[in-house]
Design an enzyme around this catalytic site. Sequence first.
Site, PDB file in Angstrom:
ATOM      1  N   LYS A  28       0.824  -1.325   0.083  1.00  0.00           N
ATOM      2  CA  LYS A  28       0.087   0.015  -0.055  1.00  0.00           C
ATOM      3  C   LYS A  28       1.022   1.065  -0.144  1.00  0.00           C
ATOM      4  O   LYS A  28       2.195   1.240   0.027  1.00  0.00           O
ATOM      5  CB  LYS A  28      -0.710  -0.103   1.166  1.00  0.00           C
ATOM      6  N   ARG A  84      -9.600   0.742  16.280  1.00  0.00           N
ATOM      7  CA  ARG A  84      -9.514   1.586  15.168  1.00  0.00           C
ATOM      8  C   ARG A  84     -10.574   1.220  14.090  1.00  0.00           C
ATOM      9  O   ARG A  84     -11.795   2.136  13.797  1.00  0.00           O
ATOM     10  CB  ARG A  84      -8.018   1.567  14.459  1.00  0.00           C
ATOM     11  N   MET A 143      12.918  24.009   1.387  1.00  0.00           N
ATOM     12  CA  MET A 143      12.015  23.509   0.343  1.00  0.00           C
ATOM     13  C   MET A 143      12.944  22.637  -0.543  1.00  0.00           C
ATOM     14  O   MET A 143      12.510  21.526  -0.747  1.00  0.00           O
ATOM     15  CB  MET A 143      10.975  24.379  -0.304  1.00  0.00           C
ATOM     16  N   TYR A 148      17.302  29.685   7.222  1.00  0.00           N
ATOM     17  CA  TYR A 148      15.910  30.552   7.692  1.00  0.00           C
ATOM     18  C   TYR A 148      16.001  30.209   9.295  1.00  0.00           C
ATOM     19  O   TYR A 148      16.481  29.366   9.861  1.00  0.00           O
ATOM     20  CB  TYR A 148      14.745  29.661   7.314  1.00  0.00           C
TER      21      TYR A 148
END
Length: 362
Positions: free
Chosen positions: A35, A129, A301, A253
């Site tokens: 998956k 769940r 990024m 940053y």
Amino acid sequence: MPRHTVAKIDLDALRHNYRLARERAGDAIAMAVIKADGYGHGIRAVARALAAETDCFAVACLEEALAIRDEGLPHTVVLLEGVHAAEDVASCQRLGLEPVLHSHHQTAWLTQASARPRSWIKVNSGMNRLGFAPAELTEVMARLADADCPVRGFMTHFAAADEADNPATEAQTRCFQQAVAPWPEAELSVGNSAAHFRVGQPLFDWSRPGVMLYGASPLPEQMGTELGLKPVMTLESELIAVRTLNPGDAVGYGQTWIAERPTPMGIVAIGYGDGYPRHAGTGTPVWVKGRRASLIGRVSMDMLAVDLSAAPAARPGDRVELWGERIPVDEVARWAGTIGYELLTGVTARVPRLYHQSGRNA
């Protein structure tokens, strides 16, 4: 030409890991869980690579099953979340898929369908769940029998199989065994990746290895290589700039890292836009020029900075491994405060997957 940021996928390592899962499963059959786009490795390539190793794949949803069928593979495919709409039942029947039923609305869709695929029943043994409570099983099974809906077996999912000293797994196993005892002919499945490494844990008829197939550890205290697994994905990029920082120079940053001494620094062409975790902090290891180096400052990024003090000969164009053969994905995950599962599945589509086996392109 494109950036040299790639994810190299070793299909031989994938097959090795599946064979280890099959060995550790004992008498159980290992259905390969592919998956989430094969845990970020590419579901189509993963399915093709494992086609000769297994008779059964497990996925989360119909879209993933369709990718397997589009490859022309006839294997049994189990839908772990079952169907998400009434019309999906017909697709399961047509494509030979086996949905897992976990809710009454799903059983209603199945019983009302004109064609009814063979299904599995999810038992809620304590994870809370998905799944039917043990007390509901008699009613659910009677309803399916009345509608002539074939049931292959029962499955449950462990909440804490990765914690060796946690009694929850033993309790869930007992609960599951007691719940399904009235149907002794049914096939049973409980074993996620972590359960393959629990001493004395019964795996019954089918195990469900997932992340271990891709070389990441399902156990928080051990690396995949310590469990005999081989890394399948090697995430690589390259240095695109090298400079020397002076004492007092800040990087990135927020200027969260400041040089205390003259420091050779490299900029690597990868960032959170590629799926590298932004929350990986200063000190997270990478491999460059045959040495371990470490991140400094915040991940951007498209770029990140590394301290090249351990590899002063590094130059622009040199390859950098972010995780893979030399830097375990589990180690990077620890530095980022997460798990290998998230890192592997988070590599974005703009990173090409390059497949190889035995040194050849696949």
